[in-house]
Design an enzyme around this catalytic site. Sequence first.
Site, mmCIF file in Angstrom:
data_model
loop_
_atom_site.group_PDB
_atom_site.id
_atom_site.type_symbol
_atom_site.label_atom_id
_atom_site.label_comp_id
_atom_site.label_asym_id
_atom_site.label_seq_id
_atom_site.Cartn_x
_atom_site.Cartn_y
_atom_site.Cartn_z
ATOM 1 N N GLU A 1 7.524 -6.534 1.054
ATOM 2 C CA GLU A 1 6.336 -6.386 1.907
ATOM 3 C C GLU A 1 5.373 -7.559 1.722
ATOM 4 O O GLU A 1 4.847 -8.099 2.692
ATOM 5 C CB GLU A 1 5.594 -5.075 1.572
ATOM 6 C CG GLU A 1 6.205 -3.827 2.174
ATOM 7 C CD GLU A 1 5.871 -3.664 3.667
ATOM 8 O OE1 GLU A 1 5.231 -4.557 4.248
ATOM 9 O OE2 GLU A 1 6.258 -2.637 4.237
ATOM 10 N N LYS B 1 0.852 -1.186 0.000
ATOM 11 C CA LYS B 1 0.000 0.000 0.000
ATOM 12 C C LYS B 1 0.888 1.236 0.000
ATOM 13 O O LYS B 1 1.769 1.381 0.850
ATOM 14 C CB LYS B 1 -0.904 -0.009 1.225
ATOM 15 C CG LYS B 1 -1.705 1.272 1.373
ATOM 16 C CD LYS B 1 -2.805 1.141 2.392
ATOM 17 C CE LYS B 1 -3.501 2.475 2.585
ATOM 18 N NZ LYS B 1 -4.608 2.385 3.539
ATOM 19 N N LYS C 1 1.263 10.105 5.359
ATOM 20 C CA LYS C 1 1.431 8.776 5.955
ATOM 21 C C LYS C 1 2.721 8.114 5.466
ATOM 22 O O LYS C 1 2.827 6.899 5.400
ATOM 23 C CB LYS C 1 0.198 7.917 5.634
ATOM 24 C CG LYS C 1 -1.117 8.561 6.111
ATOM 25 C CD LYS C 1 -2.323 7.622 6.000
ATOM 26 C CE LYS C 1 -3.588 8.302 6.554
ATOM 27 N NZ LYS C 1 -4.774 7.414 6.514
ATOM 28 N N SER D 1 -10.447 5.574 -4.311
ATOM 29 C CA SER D 1 -11.423 6.656 -4.455
ATOM 30 C C SER D 1 -11.000 7.708 -5.479
ATOM 31 O O SER D 1 -11.824 8.179 -6.267
ATOM 32 C CB SER D 1 -11.661 7.308 -3.090
ATOM 33 O OG SER D 1 -10.442 7.768 -2.534
ATOM 34 N N TYR E 1 -15.465 1.066 -6.270
ATOM 35 C CA TYR E 1 -16.754 1.721 -6.028
ATOM 36 C C TYR E 1 -17.681 1.542 -7.226
ATOM 37 O O TYR E 1 -18.865 1.826 -7.140
ATOM 38 C CB TYR E 1 -16.535 3.211 -5.710
ATOM 39 C CG TYR E 1 -15.605 3.373 -4.524
ATOM 40 C CD1 TYR E 1 -16.066 3.210 -3.233
ATOM 41 C CD2 TYR E 1 -14.232 3.608 -4.705
ATOM 42 C CE1 TYR E 1 -15.205 3.300 -2.142
ATOM 43 C CE2 TYR E 1 -13.368 3.704 -3.629
ATOM 44 C CZ TYR E 1 -13.856 3.545 -2.354
ATOM 45 O OH TYR E 1 -13.004 3.610 -1.281
ATOM 46 N N LYS F 1 -2.332 -1.485 -3.724
ATOM 47 C CA LYS F 1 -3.175 -0.285 -3.651
ATOM 48 C C LYS F 1 -2.310 0.954 -3.759
ATOM 49 O O LYS F 1 -1.279 1.005 -3.081
ATOM 50 C CB LYS F 1 -3.916 -0.313 -2.311
ATOM 51 C CG LYS F 1 -4.784 0.880 -2.036
ATOM 52 C CD LYS F 1 -5.420 0.728 -0.688
ATOM 53 C CE LYS F 1 -6.080 2.038 -0.330
ATOM 54 N NZ LYS F 1 -6.393 2.124 1.060
ATOM 55 N N ARG G 1 -10.880 9.813 2.242
ATOM 56 C CA ARG G 1 -10.683 10.523 3.514
ATOM 57 C C ARG G 1 -11.810 11.509 3.760
ATOM 58 O O ARG G 1 -12.181 11.765 4.909
ATOM 59 C CB ARG G 1 -9.299 11.179 3.543
ATOM 60 C CG ARG G 1 -8.183 10.125 3.552
ATOM 61 C CD ARG G 1 -6.781 10.727 3.497
ATOM 62 N NE ARG G 1 -5.774 9.673 3.337
ATOM 63 C CZ ARG G 1 -4.494 9.894 3.058
ATOM 64 N NH1 ARG G 1 -4.062 11.136 2.912
ATOM 65 N NH2 ARG G 1 -3.654 8.886 2.935
HETATM 66 C C1 PBG Z 1 -7.503 3.325 5.781
HETATM 67 C C2 PBG Z 1 -7.778 3.207 4.350
HETATM 68 C C3 PBG Z 1 -7.619 4.171 3.342
HETATM 69 C C4 PBG Z 1 -8.139 3.622 2.190
HETATM 70 C C5 PBG Z 1 -8.589 2.336 2.510
HETATM 71 N N1 PBG Z 1 -8.341 2.103 3.837
HETATM 72 C C6 PBG Z 1 -7.115 5.565 3.393
HETATM 73 C C7 PBG Z 1 -5.710 5.838 3.729
HETATM 74 O O1 PBG Z 1 -4.889 4.935 3.867
HETATM 75 O O2 PBG Z 1 -5.415 7.011 3.920
HETATM 76 C C8 PBG Z 1 -8.241 4.319 0.865
HETATM 77 C C9 PBG Z 1 -9.300 3.811 -0.049
HETATM 78 C C10 PBG Z 1 -9.668 4.734 -1.175
HETATM 79 O O3 PBG Z 1 -9.034 5.785 -1.392
HETATM 80 O O4 PBG Z 1 -10.619 4.393 -1.868
HETATM 81 N N2 PBG Z 1 -6.225 3.147 6.200
#
Ligand code: PBG
Length: 336
Positions: free
Chosen positions: A244, A204, A228, A285, A324, A259, A214
């Site tokens: 990983e 990720k 992050k 998203s 989605y 992701k 968010r």
């Molecule tokens: C939570 C999480 C996130 C997403 C899925 N689980 C946000 C992030 O890591 O900041 C993102 C999913 C998306 O953008 O559709 N840790």
Amino acid sequence: MTAMGPFGDYPHTRPRRNRQTDWSRRMVRENRLTVDDLIWPIFVQPGKSQRTAIPSLPGVDRLTIDLAVEEAQRAESLGIPVLALFPATPSELKTPDCEEAVNPENLVCEAVRAIKKLGLNLGILCDVALDPYSSHGQDGLVRDGYVVNDETVEMLCRQSLVQAQAGCDIIAPSDMMDGRIGEIRKALDHKGYQHVQIMSYAAKYASAFYGPFRDAVGSSGNLGGGDKKTYQMDPANTDEAIREVALDIQEGADMVMVKPGMPYLDIVRRVKETFHQPTYVYQVSGEYAMLHAAAGNGWLDLNKVMLESLTAFKRAGADGILTYFAPVAAEMLKSG
Ligand code: PBG
């Protein structure tokens, strides 16, 4: 006389021959998107019989649990195998130590119980991370400005347990702390949840494509200008993704995920070819919002780019896609 061209004994080799007709294109097609490839993420909010639009995610609403239950029934009738639940936790319940994440009566747990009561042929996936519950928007506990690893992992184990207890089928840690898959596996097994599956957000990235998510869980404001990058991966890296994923498999992940999706297809391909494990990808998203925005301007045909992007994930080697678009794509696949 045969002319020699760029393909050797041209014109005898004509790749276009197989593309002439619809039936022939179908006959030689290498990858197919089906409804079984789709995992549908939804957002749950408190209250009753209310949907709240998320402006940066057109067509996606936050749903109260009763409406989420209806969507679960819709998912089953469309043949979607898995629903992924994310909470829009009220801000008054968000704290620095994220206690609401381990409350057995929190939104996600209540939603799981309500859906599981129906006995549908539908898996429920719960995200494990602290950001929907933290007043600072980070995925873990913060000490002296740093997201601490091992203390966070303890919380993630407790969070996984309340979700498993509620009836969740797949635990999906999205936090990127070190060692969390092994610890969560141990915690689950120790309490008798050996059958609960783990889909690890294994590779990720610290991506800017998560913005609309968010907004949906209400963590963007809390995160402020923060990022992050001390736990999610650097978008410039690829060998690191392999390391990983190797760790998460070794620690007991049943399925791994990459992701975001569209800008990371090379990672999907490498992970699939290296490990031959069930490999998933999250069309996040921002990717969804981007396609919608262009389509909304009349610049792209939404249905076509949707199916093309989902098929591209399959081609890259994904066994399934969190998207989605899941319900819309499922409807389209159903009607042919
Ligand atoms: C939570 C999480 C996130 C997403 C899925 N689980 C946000 C992030 O890591 O900041 C993102 C999913 C998306 O953008 O559709 N840790």
